[in-house]
Design a protein around this motif. Structure first.
Motif, PDB file in Angstrom:
ATOM      1  N   ASN A 130      40.290  53.129  86.727  1.00  0.00           N
ATOM      2  CA  ASN A 130      40.048  53.950  85.533  1.00  0.00           C
ATOM      3  C   ASN A 130      41.034  55.101  85.355  1.00  0.00           C
ATOM      4  O   ASN A 130      40.721  56.093  84.692  1.00  0.00           O
ATOM      5  CB  ASN A 130      38.613  54.504  85.532  1.00  0.00           C
ATOM      6  CG  ASN A 130      37.614  53.525  84.939  1.00  0.00           C
ATOM      7  OD1 ASN A 130      37.911  52.341  84.813  1.00  0.00           O
ATOM      8  ND2 ASN A 130      36.440  54.011  84.587  1.00  0.00           N
ATOM      9  N   GLU A 132      44.178  56.126  83.481  1.00  0.00           N
ATOM     10  CA  GLU A 132      44.968  55.720  82.336  1.00  0.00           C
ATOM     11  C   GLU A 132      46.455  55.695  82.690  1.00  0.00           C
ATOM     12  O   GLU A 132      46.976  56.586  83.358  1.00  0.00           O
ATOM     13  CB  GLU A 132      44.730  56.693  81.167  1.00  0.00           C
ATOM     14  CG  GLU A 132      45.726  56.608  80.028  1.00  0.00           C
ATOM     15  CD  GLU A 132      45.767  55.232  79.387  1.00  0.00           C
ATOM     16  OE1 GLU A 132      46.807  54.910  78.797  1.00  0.00           O
ATOM     17  OE2 GLU A 132      44.770  54.476  79.493  1.00  0.00           O
ATOM     18  N   LEU A 138      42.626  48.600  81.828  1.00  0.00           N
ATOM     19  CA  LEU A 138      42.314  49.434  80.662  1.00  0.00           C
ATOM     20  C   LEU A 138      43.274  49.213  79.502  1.00  0.00           C
ATOM     21  O   LEU A 138      43.069  49.763  78.421  1.00  0.00           O
ATOM     22  CB  LEU A 138      42.354  50.913  81.060  1.00  0.00           C
ATOM     23  CG  LEU A 138      41.388  51.367  82.150  1.00  0.00           C
ATOM     24  CD1 LEU A 138      41.687  52.805  82.543  1.00  0.00           C
ATOM     25  CD2 LEU A 138      39.948  51.219  81.685  1.00  0.00           C
ATOM     26  N   MET A 146      40.401  52.228  75.170  1.00  0.00           N
ATOM     27  CA  MET A 146      39.467  52.154  76.282  1.00  0.00           C
ATOM     28  C   MET A 146      39.374  53.439  77.098  1.00  0.00           C
ATOM     29  O   MET A 146      38.559  53.532  78.013  1.00  0.00           O
ATOM     30  CB  MET A 146      39.866  50.999  77.223  1.00  0.00           C
ATOM     31  CG  MET A 146      39.954  49.647  76.542  1.00  0.00           C
ATOM     32  SD  MET A 146      38.409  49.137  75.758  1.00  0.00           S
ATOM     33  CE  MET A 146      37.394  48.779  77.180  1.00  0.00           C
ATOM     34  N   THR A 147      40.192  54.438  76.788  1.00  0.00           N
ATOM     35  CA  THR A 147      40.108  55.721  77.487  1.00  0.00           C
ATOM     36  C   THR A 147      40.354  56.852  76.486  1.00  0.00           C
ATOM     37  O   THR A 147      40.991  56.638  75.435  1.00  0.00           O
ATOM     38  CB  THR A 147      41.147  55.846  78.623  1.00  0.00           C
ATOM     39  OG1 THR A 147      42.427  56.186  78.067  1.00  0.00           O
ATOM     40  CG2 THR A 147      41.265  54.562  79.430  1.00  0.00           C
ATOM     41  N   GLN A 248      33.852  44.637  82.266  1.00  0.00           N
ATOM     42  CA  GLN A 248      33.803  45.866  81.475  1.00  0.00           C
ATOM     43  C   GLN A 248      32.546  46.683  81.761  1.00  0.00           C
ATOM     44  O   GLN A 248      32.586  47.925  81.740  1.00  0.00           O
ATOM     45  CB  GLN A 248      33.873  45.544  79.977  1.00  0.00           C
ATOM     46  CG  GLN A 248      35.194  44.939  79.514  1.00  0.00           C
ATOM     47  CD  GLN A 248      36.364  45.900  79.620  1.00  0.00           C
ATOM     48  OE1 GLN A 248      36.219  47.053  80.000  1.00  0.00           O
ATOM     49  NE2 GLN A 248      37.552  45.416  79.285  1.00  0.00           N
ATOM     50  N   HIS A 251      32.984  49.414  84.523  1.00  0.00           N
ATOM     51  CA  HIS A 251      33.861  50.583  84.479  1.00  0.00           C
ATOM     52  C   HIS A 251      33.957  51.274  83.117  1.00  0.00           C
ATOM     53  O   HIS A 251      34.325  52.447  83.070  1.00  0.00           O
ATOM     54  CB  HIS A 251      35.276  50.196  84.924  1.00  0.00           C
ATOM     55  CG  HIS A 251      35.345  49.636  86.301  1.00  0.00           C
ATOM     56  ND1 HIS A 251      35.103  50.396  87.423  1.00  0.00           N
ATOM     57  CD2 HIS A 251      35.603  48.376  86.732  1.00  0.00           C
ATOM     58  CE1 HIS A 251      35.224  49.635  88.497  1.00  0.00           C
ATOM     59  NE2 HIS A 251      35.519  48.409  88.107  1.00  0.00           N
ATOM     60  N   THR A 252      33.691  50.573  82.038  1.00  0.00           N
ATOM     61  CA  THR A 252      33.836  51.204  80.716  1.00  0.00           C
ATOM     62  C   THR A 252      32.466  51.347  80.071  1.00  0.00           C
ATOM     63  O   THR A 252      32.134  50.668  79.098  1.00  0.00           O
ATOM     64  CB  THR A 252      34.799  50.401  79.818  1.00  0.00           C
ATOM     65  OG1 THR A 252      34.373  49.025  79.769  1.00  0.00           O
ATOM     66  CG2 THR A 252      36.207  50.461  80.374  1.00  0.00           C
ATOM     67  N   PHE A 258      36.848  58.904  83.921  1.00  0.00           N
ATOM     68  CA  PHE A 258      38.249  58.527  83.725  1.00  0.00           C
ATOM     69  C   PHE A 258      39.114  59.703  84.190  1.00  0.00           C
ATOM     70  O   PHE A 258      39.627  60.472  83.376  1.00  0.00           O
ATOM     71  CB  PHE A 258      38.517  58.180  82.262  1.00  0.00           C
ATOM     72  CG  PHE A 258      37.803  56.950  81.797  1.00  0.00           C
ATOM     73  CD1 PHE A 258      38.430  55.718  81.831  1.00  0.00           C
ATOM     74  CD2 PHE A 258      36.491  57.019  81.359  1.00  0.00           C
ATOM     75  CE1 PHE A 258      37.763  54.571  81.421  1.00  0.00           C
ATOM     76  CE2 PHE A 258      35.813  55.889  80.945  1.00  0.00           C
ATOM     77  CZ  PHE A 258      36.445  54.652  80.982  1.00  0.00           C
ATOM     78  N   THR A 279      33.899  56.282  89.065  1.00  0.00           N
ATOM     79  CA  THR A 279      34.501  55.455  88.023  1.00  0.00           C
ATOM     80  C   THR A 279      33.835  54.094  87.881  1.00  0.00           C
ATOM     81  O   THR A 279      34.305  53.256  87.097  1.00  0.00           O
ATOM     82  CB  THR A 279      35.999  55.230  88.319  1.00  0.00           C
ATOM     83  OG1 THR A 279      36.143  54.630  89.616  1.00  0.00           O
ATOM     84  CG2 THR A 279      36.771  56.535  88.277  1.00  0.00           C
ATOM     85  N   HIS A 345      27.949  50.160  77.067  1.00  0.00           N
ATOM     86  CA  HIS A 345      29.334  49.759  76.801  1.00  0.00           C
ATOM     87  C   HIS A 345      29.638  49.825  75.307  1.00  0.00           C
ATOM     88  O   HIS A 345      30.698  50.326  74.899  1.00  0.00           O
ATOM     89  CB  HIS A 345      29.569  48.347  77.328  1.00  0.00           C
ATOM     90  CG  HIS A 345      30.939  47.821  77.060  1.00  0.00           C
ATOM     91  ND1 HIS A 345      32.087  48.451  77.510  1.00  0.00           N
ATOM     92  CD2 HIS A 345      31.369  46.723  76.372  1.00  0.00           C
ATOM     93  CE1 HIS A 345      33.149  47.768  77.134  1.00  0.00           C
ATOM     94  NE2 HIS A 345      32.742  46.721  76.429  1.00  0.00           N
TER      95      HIS A 345
END
Length: 355
Positions: A130, A132, A138, A146-147, A248, A251-252, A258, A279, A345
Motif C-alpha cells: 500500500n 503509492e 495499486l 486507488m490511493t 482488493q 488492502h483497499t 496508505f 495496511t 471496498h
C-alpha cells in the motif's frame, strides 16, 4: 531507480510475534507447510479444471450448459491460484522444494509468469504494501484511483459503479499485456527485475506459447472462433473478477492505511510488521467455505506477517496474532462477513473517486 522507502527499526512487537508463532507450532507439533488436506484440495481443483476443459473442448455441450461450465472453470482457475499457486510461490505448499515449484508453475500453464509473480507479489507487494508509487498492485491508472496520492480524473467519480466490469478484465490484461510490459521494461514499477537466466527466458516464452495453444488455438480449432470467444471471455472474466475482488478486499478498504514516506528521508513511521497490519484487513474468517475457496487469503493479516506459513494454519495462528496485537495496542483490521468488506471496498472507491 527511485529510492525505496525505509522502515523504522524493528522493535519488540515483531520479535514477540515470531516467538509466539514458533511456540504455537512447537506446541501443536505441526510443520508450517501444507498438509494432507491441502494436497487433497489441490488434486481436486486440478482434476476439476482438467475435466471441465476436456469436456468443453472435446465433448462440447449445448450453449447454455457450456456457459455454466465456463463460469465453473473460471472459478476453479481462480481457486487454483489462491490455494495451489499462491502457497507454492511462497514456498509454503510443501516441505519439498520441487513440489513448491510444481505448484507455482500452475500459473505458467494458465498463462501467467511465475517469474514475474515472484517479483511483483513476493518481493514488492509483500515488502511495500500500500505504498503509492512502489506497490504495483495499486497501479490501475488511469482507469481507477486507488490511493489518495494518485491523480484524479473525472471518470473516477463513477469507479465504484464500473469497477465490477473492469475487474473482469484483470486476467486477460495480466496474461496478454502486463507480463509483457514487465518483461520488456525490466521493472515492476520503480523496482528493477533481477536478470533472467536462459532457463527463465525459456520458461517465460515456452509457457506463454503453450497457453496460447491450449486456450486459444486448440479451442478455436475444435469449436470455432465464436464458440471460443464466448467461452474464453466468460471463463477469463470470472477468473479475473474473483482474483481481483479477493485481493482488493485485503488492502483497499476504508480501514486500511496508505503510509507515505517522509519526503526528505524516505523513512516510514512504523516497523515492517506494524506496517503490514495497518495496511491489511481480514474478512469472513469464521466462514469455512470462503476460507476453503480463497486459500485462506481472507486471513490476509496472518499471510502478510508470515507468508512462508501455509494458509491451512491461519485460523489457529490468527488467535495468537490477534491477542498479541491487542496487548501491544496495534490495530487489527477485520470484517466479520465478506459482504461487509465488499461494502467497505465500494465506499473506499467512491471516496477515492470524489476526494
Amino acid at each position: 531507480m527511485a529510492t525505496l522507502p525505509k522502515f523504522a527499526p524493528p522493535r519488540s512487537f515483531h520479535a514477540e510475534l515470531k516467538r509466539r508463532t514458533a511456540l504455537y507450532f512447537q506446541t501443536a507439533g505441526k510443520a508450517q507447510t501444507g498438509n494432507g488436506q491441502l494436497f487433497g484440495k489441490a488434486a481436486l481443483l486440478l482434476a476439476g479444471l482438467v475435466g471441465l476443459y476436456v469436456h468443453l473442448i472435446f465433448f462440447t455441450p449445448p450453449v447454455g450448459w457450456a456457459v455454466l461450465e465456463c463460469v465453473a472453470m473460471g472459478t476453479v482457475a481462480a481457486c487454483i491460484g489462491f490455494n495451489v499457486m499462491h502457497d507454492g510461490a511462497h514456498g509454503s505448499f510443501s516441505k519439498h522444494p520441487w513440489l513448491n515449484r510444481f505448484a507455482a508453475f500452475t500459473l505458467n500453464v494458465m498463462g501467467g509468469s511465475s517469474f514475474m509473480w515472484d517479483a511483483k507479489h513476493n518481493q514488492v507487494h509483500h515488502m511495500y504494501t500500500n505504498i503509492e508509487g512502489v506497490d504495483d498492485d495499486l497501479d490501475i491508472q488511469p482507469w481507477m484511483r486507488m490511493t489518495p496520492d494518485q491523480k484524479r480524473y473525472r471518470a473516477h467519480r463513477f469507479q465504484h459503479l464500473y469497477f465490477w466490469a473492469l475487474y473482469c478484465l484483470l486476467y486477460i490484461s495480466w496474461i496478454f499485456v502486463t507480463d509483457y510490459q514487465k518483461y520488456f521494461t525490466g521493472k515492476i514499477g520503480p523496482v528493477p527485475l533481477k536478470k533472467m537466466t536462459w532457463g527463465d527466458q525459456l520458461v517465460f516464452w515456452g509457457f506463454k506459447a503453450l497457453n496460447l495453444v491450449l486456450f486459444v488455438a486448440l479451442p478455436i480449432y475444435e469449436v470455432g472462433v465464436a464458440g471460443w470467444a464466448l467461452g474464453f471471455l466468460v471463463s477469463a472474466g470470472v477468473t479475473g473478477f474473483v482474483l481481483s475482488i479477493v485481493f482488493q478486499l485485503a488492502h483497499t478498504v476504508e480501514h486500511a492505511a496508505f503510509p507515505v514516506p517522509q519526503a526528505a528521508t524516505g523513512k516510514l513511521e512504523d516497523e515492517w510488521a506494524i506496517h503490514q497490519i495497518k495496511t491489511t484487513a481480514n474478512f469472513a474468517t469464521d466462514n469455512r467455505i470462503i476460507s476453503w475457496l480463497v486459500g485462506g487469503l481472507n486471513f490476509q493479516v496472518e499471510h502478510h506477517l508470515f507468508p512462508k506459513i501455509s494458509h491451512v494454519h491461519y485460523p489457529g495462528l490468527s488467535k495468537v496474532i490477534k491477542a498479541t496485537c491487542q496487548e501491544f495496542g496495534v490495530p487489527y483490521n477485520e470484517y466479520p462477513k465478506m459482504w461487509y468488506a465488499v461494502v467497505s471496498h465500494v465506499a473506499f472507491l467512491r471516496q477515492m473517486g470524489r476526494a
